[in-house]
Design a protein around this motif. Structure first.
Motif, PDB file in Angstrom:
ATOM      1  N   GLU A  41       0.848  -1.269   0.066  1.00 12.11           N
ATOM      2  CA  GLU A  41       0.446  -0.025   0.240  1.00 12.11           C
ATOM      3  C   GLU A  41       0.975   1.449   0.154  1.00 12.11           C
ATOM      4  OE1 GLU A  41      -3.143  -2.452   2.236  1.00 12.11           O
ATOM      5  OE2 GLU A  41      -2.757  -0.435   2.888  1.00 12.11           O
ATOM      6  N   HIS A  42       1.967   0.933   0.470  1.00 13.13           N
ATOM      7  CA  HIS A  42       3.148   1.781   0.361  1.00 13.13           C
ATOM      8  C   HIS A  42       3.710   3.122  -0.593  1.00 13.13           C
ATOM      9  CE1 HIS A  42       2.622   2.772   4.878  1.00 13.13           C
ATOM     10  NE2 HIS A  42       3.001   2.148   5.463  1.00 13.13           N
TER      11      HIS A  42
ATOM     12  N   GLU B 130       1.356   4.296  -2.707  1.00 12.89           N
ATOM     13  CA  GLU B 130       1.130   5.768  -2.675  1.00 12.89           C
ATOM     14  C   GLU B 130       2.165   6.786  -2.715  1.00 12.89           C
ATOM     15  OE1 GLU B 130      -1.520   7.733  -0.834  1.00 12.89           O
ATOM     16  OE2 GLU B 130      -2.559   5.458  -1.453  1.00 12.89           O
ATOM     17  N   ILE B 131       3.498   6.197  -3.224  1.00 13.61           N
ATOM     18  CA  ILE B 131       4.785   6.011  -3.813  1.00 13.61           C
ATOM     19  C   ILE B 131       4.303   6.466  -5.598  1.00 13.61           C
ATOM     20  CG2 ILE B 131       6.758   5.822  -4.722  1.00 13.61           C
ATOM     21  CD1 ILE B 131       7.424   4.435  -1.658  1.00 13.61           C
ATOM     22  N   LEU B 132       3.879   5.551  -5.752  1.00 11.06           N
ATOM     23  CA  LEU B 132       3.619   5.801  -7.228  1.00 11.06           C
ATOM     24  C   LEU B 132       2.095   7.313  -7.917  1.00 11.06           C
ATOM     25  CD1 LEU B 132       3.235   2.162  -8.408  1.00 11.06           C
ATOM     26  CD2 LEU B 132       5.147   3.064  -9.119  1.00 11.06           C
ATOM     27  N   LEU B 133       1.384   7.202  -7.029  1.00 12.21           N
ATOM     28  CA  LEU B 133       0.499   8.197  -6.827  1.00 12.21           C
ATOM     29  C   LEU B 133       1.173   9.899  -6.355  1.00 12.21           C
ATOM     30  CD1 LEU B 133      -2.199   6.365  -4.939  1.00 12.21           C
ATOM     31  CD2 LEU B 133      -2.870   6.886  -6.843  1.00 12.21           C
ATOM     32  N   GLY B 134       1.711   9.904  -5.658  1.00 17.88           N
ATOM     33  CA  GLY B 134       2.321  10.715  -5.053  1.00 17.88           C
ATOM     34  C   GLY B 134       3.733  10.699  -6.461  1.00 17.88           C
ATOM     35  N   LEU B 135       4.510  10.150  -7.328  1.00 22.74           N
ATOM     36  CA  LEU B 135       5.267  10.719  -8.103  1.00 22.74           C
ATOM     37  C   LEU B 135       4.706  10.750  -9.426  1.00 22.74           C
ATOM     38  CD1 LEU B 135       7.804   7.747  -7.534  1.00 22.74           C
ATOM     39  CD2 LEU B 135       7.768  10.344  -7.369  1.00 22.74           C
ATOM     40  N   GLY B 136       3.167  10.560  -9.746  1.00 25.48           N
ATOM     41  CA  GLY B 136       1.981  10.827 -10.458  1.00 25.48           C
ATOM     42  C   GLY B 136       1.750   9.944 -11.704  1.00 25.48           C
ATOM     43  N   GLU B 137       1.942   8.671 -11.136  1.00 28.39           N
ATOM     44  CA  GLU B 137       1.674   7.904 -11.859  1.00 28.39           C
ATOM     45  C   GLU B 137      -0.047   7.300 -11.865  1.00 28.39           C
ATOM     46  OE1 GLU B 137       2.264   5.577 -14.344  1.00 28.39           O
ATOM     47  OE2 GLU B 137       4.725   6.319 -14.180  1.00 28.39           O
ATOM     48  N   ASN B 138      -0.603   6.695 -12.205  1.00 24.12           N
ATOM     49  CA  ASN B 138      -1.189   5.432 -12.138  1.00 24.12           C
ATOM     50  C   ASN B 138      -1.091   3.818 -12.443  1.00 24.12           C
ATOM     51  OD1 ASN B 138      -4.008   4.009 -11.719  1.00 24.12           O
ATOM     52  ND2 ASN B 138      -4.160   4.727 -14.656  1.00 24.12           N
ATOM     53  N   PRO B 139      -1.584   3.634 -10.533  1.00 24.33           N
ATOM     54  CA  PRO B 139      -0.838   2.475 -10.093  1.00 24.33           C
ATOM     55  C   PRO B 139      -2.044   1.487 -10.712  1.00 24.33           C
ATOM     56  CG  PRO B 139      -1.997   3.638  -8.032  1.00 24.33           C
ATOM     57  CD  PRO B 139      -1.456   4.283  -9.657  1.00 24.33           C
TER      58      PRO B 139
ATOM     59  N   ARG C 123      -2.223   1.603 -14.358  1.00 24.07           N
ATOM     60  CA  ARG C 123      -2.617   1.064 -15.867  1.00 24.07           C
ATOM     61  C   ARG C 123      -2.054  -0.494 -16.283  1.00 24.07           C
ATOM     62  NH1 ARG C 123       2.775   1.613 -17.564  1.00 24.07           N
ATOM     63  NH2 ARG C 123       4.077   3.270 -16.033  1.00 24.07           N
ATOM     64  N   GLU C 124      -1.820  -0.852 -16.625  1.00 26.65           N
ATOM     65  CA  GLU C 124      -0.891  -2.251 -16.980  1.00 26.65           C
ATOM     66  C   GLU C 124       0.029  -2.462 -16.809  1.00 26.65           C
ATOM     67  OE1 GLU C 124      -0.639  -6.038 -20.561  1.00 26.65           O
ATOM     68  OE2 GLU C 124      -1.809  -3.385 -21.193  1.00 26.65           O
ATOM     69  N   GLY C 125       0.936  -2.105 -16.729  1.00 31.27           N
ATOM     70  CA  GLY C 125       2.225  -2.525 -16.256  1.00 31.27           C
ATOM     71  C   GLY C 125       2.617  -2.024 -14.779  1.00 31.27           C
ATOM     72  N   LEU C 126       1.789  -1.458 -14.204  1.00 28.28           N
ATOM     73  CA  LEU C 126       2.018  -1.031 -12.701  1.00 28.28           C
ATOM     74  C   LEU C 126       1.481  -1.977 -12.124  1.00 28.28           C
ATOM     75  CD1 LEU C 126       2.696   2.902 -12.737  1.00 28.28           C
ATOM     76  CD2 LEU C 126       4.310   1.180 -12.652  1.00 28.28           C
ATOM     77  N   GLN C 127       0.145  -2.296 -12.378  1.00 27.88           N
ATOM     78  CA  GLN C 127      -1.346  -2.896 -11.385  1.00 27.88           C
ATOM     79  C   GLN C 127      -0.147  -4.267 -10.331  1.00 27.88           C
ATOM     80  OE1 GLN C 127      -3.213  -4.604 -14.030  1.00 27.88           O
ATOM     81  NE2 GLN C 127      -4.490  -3.072 -14.404  1.00 27.88           N
ATOM     82  N   ASP C 128       0.906  -4.519 -10.515  1.00 31.78           N
ATOM     83  CA  ASP C 128       1.494  -5.443  -9.597  1.00 31.78           C
ATOM     84  C   ASP C 128       2.353  -4.856  -8.651  1.00 31.78           C
ATOM     85  OD1 ASP C 128      -0.738  -6.998  -9.590  1.00 31.78           O
ATOM     86  OD2 ASP C 128       0.560  -8.688 -11.319  1.00 31.78           O
ATOM     87  N   THR C 129       3.286  -3.755  -9.554  1.00 35.22           N
ATOM     88  CA  THR C 129       4.298  -2.872  -9.190  1.00 35.22           C
ATOM     89  C   THR C 129       4.387  -3.119  -7.946  1.00 35.22           C
ATOM     90  OG1 THR C 129       5.160  -1.944 -11.006  1.00 35.22           O
ATOM     91  CG2 THR C 129       5.416  -1.221  -9.104  1.00 35.22           C
ATOM     92  N   PRO C 130       3.489  -2.695  -6.853  1.00 38.29           N
ATOM     93  CA  PRO C 130       3.611  -2.067  -6.012  1.00 38.29           C
ATOM     94  C   PRO C 130       4.082  -3.711  -4.692  1.00 38.29           C
ATOM     95  CG  PRO C 130       1.337  -0.595  -6.363  1.00 38.29           C
ATOM     96  CD  PRO C 130       2.026  -2.168  -7.439  1.00 38.29           C
TER      97      PRO C 130
END
Length: 186
Positions: free
Chosen positions: A7-8, A11-20, A22-29
């Motif tokens: 979850e943190h 939040e970092i992705l959101l803080g960077l202006g990214e869309n968590p 989106r396909e490439g970032l869905q499992d990144t956290p």
């Protein structure tokens, strides 16, 4: 894995202006949390567990050196990697440490948030504690991504640190032997 670490990272992705989402970032956290736990696994280890009784009686009283041990750690100031190599020496006094245990001790301390200066000391103190050696030396040569990727962006900089204990500190002859054997003295 900590229930909140992914979850943190979200939040970092959101803080960077990214869309968590989106396909490439869905499992990144989840992946980032798992990677960080792996990179910091040294917190879950103890010196006793790492050594695991691999201390053996020996009449050898000559210097033992293990050099060019790969090092991967994270700078505690920026959470960026620093990578390099470690050279360890000790002068035994009746006991020798299993060879792989030296590399495992390096890894245990390197896999914690660190600064190189403290890492060098922690490795030396641990080797001395375990072996009761007459002398211990540790030299680390590392490149820091916090110097290379950001800030001053110096691509060819290397930081060298050393700690010498006992006979390797007190005897210039013994210290010079170590430095010559690791190729750091002319």
């Amino acid at each position: 894995m900590s229930a909140t670490l992914p979850e943190h990272y979200r939040e970092i992705l959101l803080g960077l202006g990214e869309n968590p989402d989106r396909e490439g970032l869905q499992d990144t956290p989840k992946r980032a949390a798992k990677a960080m736990q792996y990179l910091c696994r040294g917190y879950a280890q103890t010196l006793e567990d790492v050594v695991n009784g691999a201390l053996f009686a020996s009449d050898n009283d000559e210097m033992i050196i293990v050099k060019d041990i790969e090092l991967y750690s994270l700078c505690e100031h920026h959470l960026l990697p620093f990578i390099g190599k470690v050279h360890v020496a000790y002068v035994p006094t009746g006991k020798v440490l299993g060879l792989s245990k030296i590399a495992r001790i390096v890894d245990m301390f390197a896999r914690r948030l660190q600064i190189q200066e403290n890492l060098t000391r922690e490795i030396a103190d641990a080797i001395e504690q375990v072996t009761q050696a007459a002398g211990v030396a540790v030299v680390i040569e590392a490149q820091h991504m916090c110097m290379m990727m950001r800030g001053v962006e110096k691509q060819n900089s290397t930081m060298n640190t050393s700690v010498m204990l006992g006979a390797l500190r007190d005897s210039s002859r013994t210290r010079m032997e170590f430095l010559q054997l690791i190729g750091r003295s002319k």
